[in-house]
Scaffold this motif. Sequence first.
Motif, PDB file in Angstrom:
ATOM      1  N   ILE A 167      -6.327 -10.676   1.633  1.00 35.91           N
ATOM      2  CA  ILE A 167      -5.672  -9.374   1.684  1.00 35.91           C
ATOM      3  C   ILE A 167      -5.156  -9.090   0.280  1.00 35.91           C
ATOM      4  O   ILE A 167      -4.385  -9.879  -0.274  1.00 35.91           O
ATOM      5  N   ASN A 168      -5.570  -7.994  -0.299  1.00 38.81           N
ATOM      6  CA  ASN A 168      -5.152  -7.619  -1.647  1.00 38.81           C
ATOM      7  C   ASN A 168      -4.316  -6.348  -1.600  1.00 38.81           C
ATOM      8  O   ASN A 168      -4.446  -5.531  -0.680  1.00 38.81           O
ATOM      9  N   GLY A 169      -3.471  -6.173  -2.600  1.00 41.56           N
ATOM     10  CA  GLY A 169      -2.684  -4.957  -2.676  1.00 41.56           C
ATOM     11  C   GLY A 169      -1.822  -4.944  -3.915  1.00 41.56           C
ATOM     12  O   GLY A 169      -1.983  -5.773  -4.817  1.00 41.56           O
ATOM     13  N   TRP A 170      -0.895  -4.009  -3.953  1.00 39.43           N
ATOM     14  CA  TRP A 170      -0.021  -3.866  -5.119  1.00 39.43           C
ATOM     15  C   TRP A 170       1.303  -3.250  -4.684  1.00 39.43           C
ATOM     16  O   TRP A 170       1.395  -2.611  -3.634  1.00 39.43           O
ATOM     17  N   ALA A 171       2.334  -3.456  -5.490  1.00 41.35           N
ATOM     18  CA  ALA A 171       3.653  -2.886  -5.214  1.00 41.35           C
ATOM     19  C   ALA A 171       4.428  -2.792  -6.518  1.00 41.35           C
ATOM     20  O   ALA A 171       4.398  -3.723  -7.332  1.00 41.35           O
ATOM     21  N   VAL A 172       5.105  -1.666  -6.719  1.00 36.39           N
ATOM     22  CA  VAL A 172       5.883  -1.450  -7.939  1.00 36.39           C
ATOM     23  C   VAL A 172       7.198  -0.763  -7.603  1.00 36.39           C
ATOM     24  O   VAL A 172       7.353  -0.162  -6.533  1.00 36.39           O
ATOM     25  N   ASP A 173       8.130  -0.861  -8.539  1.00 30.63           N
ATOM     26  CA  ASP A 173       9.355  -0.079  -8.465  1.00 30.63           C
ATOM     27  C   ASP A 173       8.993   1.373  -8.784  1.00 30.63           C
ATOM     28  O   ASP A 173       8.404   1.657  -9.825  1.00 30.63           O
ATOM     29  N   ALA A 174       9.339   2.285  -7.895  1.00 27.14           N
ATOM     30  CA  ALA A 174       8.918   3.675  -8.060  1.00 27.14           C
ATOM     31  C   ALA A 174       9.507   4.313  -9.313  1.00 27.14           C
ATOM     32  O   ALA A 174       8.885   5.189  -9.922  1.00 27.14           O
ATOM     33  N   ALA A 175      10.696   3.883  -9.724  1.00 27.77           N
ATOM     34  CA  ALA A 175      11.354   4.501 -10.881  1.00 27.77           C
ATOM     35  C   ALA A 175      10.809   3.982 -12.202  1.00 27.77           C
ATOM     36  O   ALA A 175      10.601   4.752 -13.142  1.00 27.77           O
ATOM     37  N   THR A 176      10.554   2.682 -12.280  1.00 27.69           N
ATOM     38  CA  THR A 176      10.159   2.075 -13.555  1.00 27.69           C
ATOM     39  C   THR A 176       8.683   1.702 -13.617  1.00 27.69           C
ATOM     40  O   THR A 176       8.151   1.471 -14.706  1.00 27.69           O
ATOM     41  N   GLY A 177       8.026   1.595 -12.465  1.00 27.61           N
ATOM     42  CA  GLY A 177       6.627   1.178 -12.450  1.00 27.61           C
ATOM     43  C   GLY A 177       6.433  -0.316 -12.631  1.00 27.61           C
ATOM     44  O   GLY A 177       5.303  -0.781 -12.781  1.00 27.61           O
ATOM     45  N   GLN A 178       7.513  -1.080 -12.609  1.00 29.72           N
ATOM     46  CA  GLN A 178       7.417  -2.525 -12.806  1.00 29.72           C
ATOM     47  C   GLN A 178       7.000  -3.228 -11.519  1.00 29.72           C
ATOM     48  O   GLN A 178       7.374  -2.819 -10.420  1.00 29.72           O
ATOM     49  N   PHE A 211       5.536 -14.213  10.957  1.00 30.39           N
ATOM     50  CA  PHE A 211       5.626 -14.426   9.516  1.00 30.39           C
ATOM     51  C   PHE A 211       4.469 -15.296   9.037  1.00 30.39           C
ATOM     52  O   PHE A 211       4.181 -16.340   9.616  1.00 30.39           O
ATOM     53  N   LEU A 212       3.793 -14.842   7.968  1.00 33.05           N
ATOM     54  CA  LEU A 212       2.706 -15.621   7.380  1.00 33.05           C
ATOM     55  C   LEU A 212       3.148 -16.268   6.076  1.00 33.05           C
ATOM     56  O   LEU A 212       3.077 -17.487   5.916  1.00 33.05           O
ATOM     57  N   THR A 213       3.621 -15.463   5.135  1.00 30.66           N
ATOM     58  CA  THR A 213       4.028 -16.011   3.846  1.00 30.66           C
ATOM     59  C   THR A 213       4.811 -14.965   3.067  1.00 30.66           C
ATOM     60  O   THR A 213       4.912 -13.802   3.475  1.00 30.66           O
ATOM     61  N   GLU A 214       5.372 -15.401   1.949  1.00 37.25           N
ATOM     62  CA  GLU A 214       5.990 -14.505   0.974  1.00 37.25           C
ATOM     63  C   GLU A 214       5.201 -14.578  -0.321  1.00 37.25           C
ATOM     64  O   GLU A 214       4.698 -15.645  -0.684  1.00 37.25           O
ATOM     65  N   VAL A 215       5.092 -13.452  -1.011  1.00 34.96           N
ATOM     66  CA  VAL A 215       4.388 -13.426  -2.289  1.00 34.96           C
ATOM     67  C   VAL A 215       5.179 -12.577  -3.279  1.00 34.96           C
ATOM     68  O   VAL A 215       5.980 -11.727  -2.885  1.00 34.96           O
ATOM     69  N   ILE A 216       4.936 -12.831  -4.552  1.00 33.70           N
ATOM     70  CA  ILE A 216       5.475 -11.998  -5.627  1.00 33.70           C
ATOM     71  C   ILE A 216       4.320 -11.158  -6.173  1.00 33.70           C
ATOM     72  O   ILE A 216       3.278 -11.698  -6.549  1.00 33.70           O
ATOM     73  N   ALA A 217       4.507  -9.854  -6.205  1.00 34.58           N
ATOM     74  CA  ALA A 217       3.443  -8.952  -6.666  1.00 34.58           C
ATOM     75  C   ALA A 217       3.451  -8.898  -8.192  1.00 34.58           C
ATOM     76  O   ALA A 217       4.011  -7.976  -8.795  1.00 34.58           O
ATOM     77  N   ASP A 218       2.822  -9.902  -8.815  1.00 28.07           N
ATOM     78  CA  ASP A 218       2.785  -9.952 -10.278  1.00 28.07           C
ATOM     79  C   ASP A 218       1.395 -10.295 -10.812  1.00 28.07           C
ATOM     80  O   ASP A 218       1.248 -10.664 -11.978  1.00 28.07           O
ATOM     81  N   GLY A 243       1.554   2.245 -12.127  1.00 27.70           N
ATOM     82  CA  GLY A 243       2.488   1.170 -12.440  1.00 27.70           C
ATOM     83  C   GLY A 243       1.935   0.291 -13.534  1.00 27.70           C
ATOM     84  O   GLY A 243       0.864   0.570 -14.103  1.00 27.70           O
ATOM     85  N   GLU A 244       2.666  -0.790 -13.835  1.00 26.58           N
ATOM     86  CA  GLU A 244       2.208  -1.701 -14.864  1.00 26.58           C
ATOM     87  C   GLU A 244       1.058  -2.558 -14.351  1.00 26.58           C
ATOM     88  O   GLU A 244       0.719  -2.548 -13.163  1.00 26.58           O
ATOM     89  N   VAL A 245       0.461  -3.324 -15.260  1.00 25.23           N
ATOM     90  CA  VAL A 245      -0.713  -4.118 -14.906  1.00 25.23           C
ATOM     91  C   VAL A 245      -0.361  -5.208 -13.897  1.00 25.23           C
ATOM     92  O   VAL A 245      -1.051  -5.390 -12.888  1.00 25.23           O
ATOM     93  N   ASN A 246       0.712  -5.929 -14.140  1.00 24.27           N
ATOM     94  CA  ASN A 246       1.058  -7.089 -13.302  1.00 24.27           C
ATOM     95  C   ASN A 246       1.872  -6.654 -12.082  1.00 24.27           C
ATOM     96  O   ASN A 246       3.101  -6.792 -12.036  1.00 24.27           O
ATOM     97  N   CYS A 247       1.169  -6.118 -11.102  1.00 27.50           N
ATOM     98  CA  CYS A 247       1.851  -5.620  -9.900  1.00 27.50           C
ATOM     99  C   CYS A 247       1.073  -5.942  -8.627  1.00 27.50           C
ATOM    100  O   CYS A 247       1.407  -5.434  -7.557  1.00 27.50           O
ATOM    101  N   GLY A 248       0.036  -6.785  -8.726  1.00 30.30           N
ATOM    102  CA  GLY A 248      -0.823  -7.031  -7.575  1.00 30.30           C
ATOM    103  C   GLY A 248      -0.470  -8.298  -6.817  1.00 30.30           C
ATOM    104  O   GLY A 248       0.299  -9.141  -7.283  1.00 30.30           O
ATOM    105  N   PHE A 249      -1.032  -8.430  -5.633  1.00 31.53           N
ATOM    106  CA  PHE A 249      -0.879  -9.651  -4.849  1.00 31.53           C
ATOM    107  C   PHE A 249      -2.187  -9.936  -4.119  1.00 31.53           C
ATOM    108  O   PHE A 249      -3.026  -9.054  -3.916  1.00 31.53           O
TER     109      PHE A 249
END
Length: 267
Positions: A151-162, A175-182, A194-200
């Motif tokens: 499963i692929n995707g992305w997430a960013v802060d709407a104000a900063t795009g980080q 619950f399956l797992t937790e991930v950091i979208a970076d 958003g910025e480049v490093n925002c995927g999971f």
Amino acid sequence: MGIAILGRIKARLKNNSAAVQEAGRQTQPCAISCKLETEIRYGKLRGWAYNVHNPGERLTVQLCRDGEVLQEVLSCRPRPDLAHVIPTPFDYGFAISLPVVDCRKSPAIFSLRVAEYPDAPVKNGVVTLAMCDKDSVVRGACDKQLNGRFINGWAVDAATGQGGRRLVIMIDGNFLTEVIADAPRHDIAKAGLGEVNCGFRVRLPKYFFNGNSHVVMVIDSVTKTVLDNTGVKFSLADIKNGLERERSRLAGEMYKSYLRHFKGKMA
């Protein structure tokens, strides 16, 4: 006959004792300290609850929706990390599984309360699961198609795009797992989202390859925002199609690499 009389006396004493305890609870000043932490951790809502004037009392915390009790737990989990907030022996914590519902049409609103003292205030006691929209603090989405077993995707802060958002992955309400979208997502950066490093990227366990349909949800752990394209069912056929696309992509990359190598030799 004497035994029967003795039994009635014991029952009356027991009832009187219960009545005295209930009267003591009603007359005793009540100061309930109950707080829900803002961040979801490992698919659970966590917090603590205790009676300031009667620390020995164990409180029951209920998760409700539209007045209906969905879950209830006893506040008896050890929380030594809160030694500066709660009294010894620090076992006033609770953890409630995050309820996963379909919130694509309207937000799902939950509330917490203490069963023994339903009028006691609960700090951060309202939890709202809502889909991304133009006013959301977080924006992001899952890719509409599975990429192999991932499963692929992305997430960013709407104000900063980080990127770097902490996400909770739920499948079929579990619950399956937790991930950091970076992870790198150059397509998101090129689109100006958003910025480049925002995927999971999350690998599906083998036990989901059983021919049944499954529902995946990706939720931001802090804002409780549900990413777009989640809450949608996927089946074994979708996984097989994803595997075929992944094989085709890898074959294409290998062929391009071979051409580059061959052209280098010819030059």
